[in-house]
Design a protein around this motif. Structure first.
Motif, PDB file in Angstrom:
ATOM      1  N   UNK A 330       0.658  -1.339  -0.065  1.00 18.37           N
ATOM      2  CA  UNK A 330       0.262  -0.010   0.085  1.00 18.37           C
ATOM      3  C   UNK A 330       0.797   1.153   0.042  1.00 18.37           C
ATOM      4  N   UNK A 331       2.027   1.360   0.809  1.00 21.77           N
ATOM      5  CA  UNK A 331       2.604   2.357   0.940  1.00 21.77           C
ATOM      6  C   UNK A 331       3.364   2.783  -0.369  1.00 21.77           C
ATOM      7  N   UNK A 334       0.808   4.310  -3.040  1.00 19.71           N
ATOM      8  CA  UNK A 334       0.809   5.567  -2.514  1.00 19.71           C
ATOM      9  C   UNK A 334       2.005   6.334  -2.952  1.00 19.71           C
ATOM     10  N   UNK A 347     -12.709   5.280  10.085  1.00 17.56           N
ATOM     11  CA  UNK A 347     -11.812   4.027  10.132  1.00 17.56           C
ATOM     12  C   UNK A 347     -10.606   4.084   9.628  1.00 17.56           C
ATOM     13  N   UNK A 363      -0.319   8.678   6.073  1.00 12.50           N
ATOM     14  CA  UNK A 363      -0.529   8.390   4.509  1.00 12.50           C
ATOM     15  C   UNK A 363       0.619   9.028   3.553  1.00 12.50           C
TER      16      UNK A 363
ATOM     17  N   UNK B 220       4.879   5.867  12.679  1.00 15.40           N
ATOM     18  CA  UNK B 220       4.238   4.743  12.204  1.00 15.40           C
ATOM     19  C   UNK B 220       3.685   3.712  13.312  1.00 15.40           C
ATOM     20  N   UNK B 223       0.951   5.651  15.278  1.00 15.45           N
ATOM     21  CA  UNK B 223      -0.171   5.545  14.328  1.00 15.45           C
ATOM     22  C   UNK B 223      -0.921   4.288  14.578  1.00 15.45           C
ATOM     23  N   UNK B 227      -4.929   3.709  15.583  1.00 14.51           N
ATOM     24  CA  UNK B 227      -5.706   2.856  14.705  1.00 14.51           C
ATOM     25  C   UNK B 227      -5.293   2.162  13.834  1.00 14.51           C
ATOM     26  N   UNK B 229      -6.759   0.396  11.464  1.00 17.35           N
ATOM     27  CA  UNK B 229      -7.410   0.561  10.292  1.00 17.35           C
ATOM     28  C   UNK B 229      -6.923   1.673   9.647  1.00 17.35           C
ATOM     29  N   UNK B 230      -6.707   2.584  10.089  1.00 17.00           N
ATOM     30  CA  UNK B 230      -6.159   3.921   9.630  1.00 17.00           C
ATOM     31  C   UNK B 230      -4.950   3.759   9.000  1.00 17.00           C
ATOM     32  N   UNK B 232      -3.427   0.889   8.106  1.00 12.97           N
ATOM     33  CA  UNK B 232      -3.141   0.052   7.009  1.00 12.97           C
ATOM     34  C   UNK B 232      -3.376   0.989   5.918  1.00 12.97           C
ATOM     35  N   UNK B 233      -4.643   1.775   5.844  1.00 14.91           N
ATOM     36  CA  UNK B 233      -4.716   2.543   4.740  1.00 14.91           C
ATOM     37  C   UNK B 233      -3.628   3.670   4.634  1.00 14.91           C
ATOM     38  N   UNK B 234      -2.837   3.976   5.656  1.00 13.88           N
ATOM     39  CA  UNK B 234      -1.983   4.934   5.199  1.00 13.88           C
ATOM     40  C   UNK B 234      -0.483   4.156   4.722  1.00 13.88           C
ATOM     41  N   UNK B 235      -0.663   2.974   4.765  1.00 12.64           N
ATOM     42  CA  UNK B 235       0.450   2.246   4.057  1.00 12.64           C
ATOM     43  C   UNK B 235       1.228   1.565   4.922  1.00 12.64           C
ATOM     44  N   UNK B 236       1.007   1.392   6.322  1.00 12.65           N
ATOM     45  CA  UNK B 236       1.994   0.850   7.244  1.00 12.65           C
ATOM     46  C   UNK B 236       1.398  -0.731   7.175  1.00 12.65           C
TER      47      UNK B 236
END
Ligand code: ATP
Ligand code: MG
Lengths: 508, 365
Positions: A330-331, A334, A347, A363, B220, B223, B227, B229-230, B232-236
């Motif tokens: 994912x990173x 991005x 979430x 992110x 990281x 973070x 959360x 979930x956040x 994971x979405x941020x790429x961690x």
């Protein structure tokens, strides 16, 4: 026969948070048997006021009267006892429980948990036309049905006043119509409904009275028959009502995102075989906005997460500007130039208990100007957060404020600003204007259009069909994990899209 | 107008002070109910420590500080490392063997042994990390299990490598050669020396602060703790972070047994001091995972321990009474931080209201 005492009377309500005055001298009367809408800019104090009326937060000043009796509400249980119920925007249902179980949970004393409870649920459902079957599993229900379960939960507990905070933000137009039908039933039975919305046309069509809140205080209560949505918007912010419209096409012949044969198997287990995504293929070119229309829960979230690399089981091929993404984390994706506005901002989009500047970094941890040799330069991060706060009109006391303290719309503006920064080549935008006021909506649309003109490719997912039609160069309809039809936004009506989304017709 | 920074500092100090007062009050109640002499107990405990005691307090605090840091690393990521006990036991044993064998001369031997201890602690905690990341096994369960296994394993290997100490039944690893010990220093002319390791502990605290607050890795980690979930979405990669956080927590835990090893006992023997991991949990809570806070918590616990030693002799009360105080502190600290936070919010609201009122009057004029 008009009842002299209004269902709810709020007088001089005030509420302060560190650095902000959320409510200041609020006065509202909600008559029995009416639908009362509350409108106002992001951060105007609407949710705070409703939380006060539902006993979640205590007011600093002012009085609350319910059915003529002055009350002090120190918890939701208190509020329920006085006949006030609230449906939050984030549903609070247990997925793997049945409707019946969800409804009686915490209210076992009322009608038990067996036949009597089931009969009562059926009675309420029939009385208000909610169409709820007590024995369905909640996870099998769509968004609209879940919302009706939430409403039923409130009615089951004896609410005479039902509060709905932005109930229509997650609904597609057909569902909105159904919801409004239900609300009219409620009012016909003498209940009062208070609801918050940023969609002024909706408000005008369903409300009996509209109260406008500006900067924490009530500025007017108007009769919908006497105002236009333009006048309402002016009352709220003093600015004009925007309408999305695509300018001349900026689509190039360079493919930015290429998705081929993307599939995602469904949950394992006997008979649960339907794939969440089924052989999805499409291209998005630089300068093009591809809109995805669909009823929530038909694979949009999975599609987005598969492209972001958050779904390990996905098969097929995804290329970004010629680079194969399949093996990238994912990173890395991005970093390759994807901006991502998630569907569920709490979430996936924010660290609620972190300051805004840390949320700015989230992110984008590896990006300049703050990432240097594995360190994070706080000054640079703060400065860039200040820039977003100014450019995107995020209403906050400062960049050290916690994200949790921002109103829903302002949180959204921060996320949009963050994801549009750093010159992404692809923007994945799930409901980019969900929960933001009309002024901010126009601003966000403007930002997206500017970036598109500069060559940004956008995958747009939205429940707001006007937004989809207004922004997209092409619209694909998604149904049960499959792309079932392609539409040209300049020739399609919301009604046509709506029926294609529910599988009732359209191009296949 | 008061300086808002002063107000903030005052509030920051108010919380722990309030917690302590409450804890003392509750302990006093226990003493009263048990019919023990409250006044004498407190005057013994709260006296000014003598030089000899100060050295003991600092030494004990050094050890507790490292334990608190190890736990805090996990806490920042919502990982509950209950296994510090087992980790430092394994690590101290490995370090004792390595240092005792003296493959390298002098200080190089010391450095090697410290690294070996950190590696051993990390590896031991890493097992729990991998189980959590790959199999979803709760680290609370697995680290407790690993504590038991560590005790057994080390006892077994100790028999294999041990040398019997002259004139006693105790067995232990080979003594660390003179040149590889870490020299202490004395305060005034007290007989007990303060461990030189105290400086390494302070350094560990600084590194902890720097890594968590200034590096991308620390970002990281925090973070993910806030959360998943956040994150994971941020790429961690949350699985990776879970393993790495446990490794680091274990590596720090590996240091816990070393001040004693290099500064006092010079070998790992059957008289090994255990149970410091649990004190670390309390201290991390008390210090709110902040390196300075943990230091204060460690000093406080060490002070109470030291001062309660003579209770039995002087006033005939069991020193275990301070264990009650220490336990109660952990509870009161949670409560008082919340109380003070609310008070702070109210203060700020009043300030906002006053500013607003002033604005209005200006507007009227
Ligand atoms: N828990 C809190 N702590 C601090 N400030 C808060 C808190 N909750 C709300 N606020 C502040 O109070 C103000 C009003 O927020 P509120 O959520 O009521 O706005 P809203 O009208 O619902 O906005 P939106 O349309 O964006 O949802 C905002 O400035 C917000 O930052
Ligand atoms: Mg709101």
């Amino acid at each position: 026969m008009p009842d002299v005492a209004p269902a709810v009377r709020l007088r001089g309500i005030g509420k302060r948070f560190p650095g902000v005055i959320a409510n200041d001298d609020i006065n509202i009367d909600v008559a029995r048997g009416t639908i009362h809408a509350i409108v106002g800019e992001n951060g105007a104090g609407k949710s705070t006021l409703m939380k006060i009326l539902y006993g979640v937060q205590a007011p600093d000043s002012g009085t609350i009267e319910i059915a003529g009796e002055q009350v002090s509400l120190s918890s939701p249980a208190d509020a329920i006892r006085h006949g006030v119920g609230m449906v939050f925007q984030h549903f609070q249902l247990a997925d793997n429980f049945t409707v019946l179980e969800n409804v009686v949970l915490g209210a076992e004393k009322l009608h038990g948990i067996g036949a009597a409870a089931r009969a009562e649920i059926t009675r309420i459902s029939d009385a208000y036309g909610l169409g709820i079957e007590p024995d369905r599993l909640v996870e099998d229900l769509g968004v609209g049905a879940r919302q009706r379960v939430e409403i039923l939960k409130v009615l089951y507990r004896g609410a005479k006043v039902v509060i709905l905070d932005e109930p229509t933000a997650v609904l597609v137009p057909q569902e909105v119509d159904e919801l409004f039908g239900n609300l009219r039933e409620l009012k016909a039975e003498g209940l009062s409904v208070i609801f918050i919305s940023h969609k002024l046309d909706e408000v005008l069509s369903v409300a009996d009275e509209i109260t406008v809140i500006r900067r924490g205080t009530t500025v007017a209560t108007v009769d919908p028959a006497g105002v236009t949505s333009r006048q309402l918007a002016e009352l709220m912010v003093g600015s004009e009502l925007p309408s999305p419209s695509t300018e001349s096409s900026t689509v190039t012949d360079r493919v930015t995102l290429h998705v081929a044969d993307l599939s995602l198997p469904g949950a394992e287990g006997p008979g649960q075989g339907r794939p969440l995504l089924d052989a999805i293929s499409f291209d998005i070119h630089a300068g093009e906005v591809l809109g995805i229309a669909g009823v929530e829960g038909n694979g949009q979230a999975e599609l987005v997460e598969a492209i972001m690399g958050m779904r390990p089981g996905a098969t097929g091929s995804i290329r970004l500007a010629g680079v194969d993404l399949d093996q990238l984390s994912t990173r890395r994706r991005r970093e390759a130039g994807i901006g991502y506005i998630p569907e569920d901002r709490h979430r996936h989009g924010l660290l609620l208990d972190a300051p805004l500047w840390e949320n700015r970094v989230l992110g984008h941890q590896t990006r300049k100007p703050w990432a240097r040799l594995g360190l994070i330069d706080r000054k640079a991060a703060r400065a860039d957060t200040e820039r977003i706060v100014a450019d995107y009109d995020v209403r906050t006391p400062g960049v050290d404020t916690l994200a949790r303290a921002l109103s829903g719309g302002n949180q959204q503006k921060l996320i949009v600003g963050r994801e549009m920064s750093g010159e992404p080549i692809l923007l994945i935008a799930a409901h980019p204007t969900r929960g933001v006021d009309v002024g901010a909506q126009a601003a966000i649309w403007g930002h997206i259009k500017d970036a598109r003109r500069a060559g940004l490719a956008v995958l747009l997912i939205s429940a707001d069909l006007d937004e989809l039609i207004g922004l997209s160069d092409r619209i694909e309809v998604i149904l049960r994990g499959r792309m079932v039809g392609s539409f040209d936004p300049s020739h399609v009506t919301p009604e046509q899209l709506g029926s294609a989304m529910t599988g009732a017709g359209g191009a296949v | 107008m008061k300086d808002p920074r002063l107000v903030k500092l005052g509030l920051g100090l108010a919380a722990p002070v309030l917690a302590l007062l409450l804890a003392f009050l509750i302990t006093s109640l226990v003493l009263v109910v048990a019919g023990d002499p409250v006044g004498e107990v407190w005057s013994t405990i709260l006296g000014v420590p003598e030089e000899r005691n100060i050295a003991n307090i600092l030494n004990n605090a050094t050890v507790l500080y490292l334990s608190g840091l190890a736990v805090a690393v996990g806490f920042r990521m919502n990982l509950f490392n209950i296994g510090v006990d087992g980790q430092y036991r394994v690590a101290a044993f490995v370090a004792a063997v390595v240092a005792g064998e003296a493959w390298l001369p002098g200080a190089a031997n010391t450095v090697l042994a410290i690294l070996a201890a950190m590696l051993a602690g990390a590896a031991w905690a890493g097992i729990a990390g991998v189980l959590r990341a790959r199999r979803g096994v709760s680290e609370v369960i697995s680290t407790i299990m690993l504590n038991f296994i560590a005790t057994g394993l080390v006892a077994y290997f100790l028999r294999r490598v041990a040398v019997r100490e002259e004139g006693s039944n105790d067995i232990g690893t080979k003594e660390i050669p003179e040149g590889s010990r870490i020299p202490g220093f004395s305060i005034g002319d007290g007989p007990t020396e303060v461990y030189g390791f105290i400086f390494l502990a302070a350094l560990a605290g600084f590194v902890y602060w720097f890594v968590l607050n200034r590096t991308r890795f620390g970002f990281d980690l925090r973070a993910t703790g806030r959360s998943t979930t956040a994150a994971v979405a941020s790429g961690i990669s949350v699985t990776k972070m879970t393993v790495v956080a446990m490794l680091i927590s274990g590596a720090v835990a590996g240091l816990v047994g070393l001040p004693l090893l290099f500064g006092d006992s010079y070998s790992y023997g059957s008289t090994f001091q255990s149970g410091l991991g649990f004190a670390g949990i309390a201290i991390a809570l008390l210090g709110r995972n902040h390196p300075i806070g943990i230091a204060i918590g460690a000093l406080l616990f060490a002070y109470l321990d030291e001062q309660s030693n003579p209770l039995q002799i002087l006033v005939g009360v069991s020193p275990d009474i301070v264990a009650i105080t220490q336990g109660v502190i952990v509870l009161t600290v949670v409560i008082s931080y919340e109380v003070v936070r609310r008070y702070g919010v109210r203060l700020e609201q009043h300030a906002v209201a006053r500013a607003l009122e002033a604005d209005r009057q200006e507007a009227r004029a």
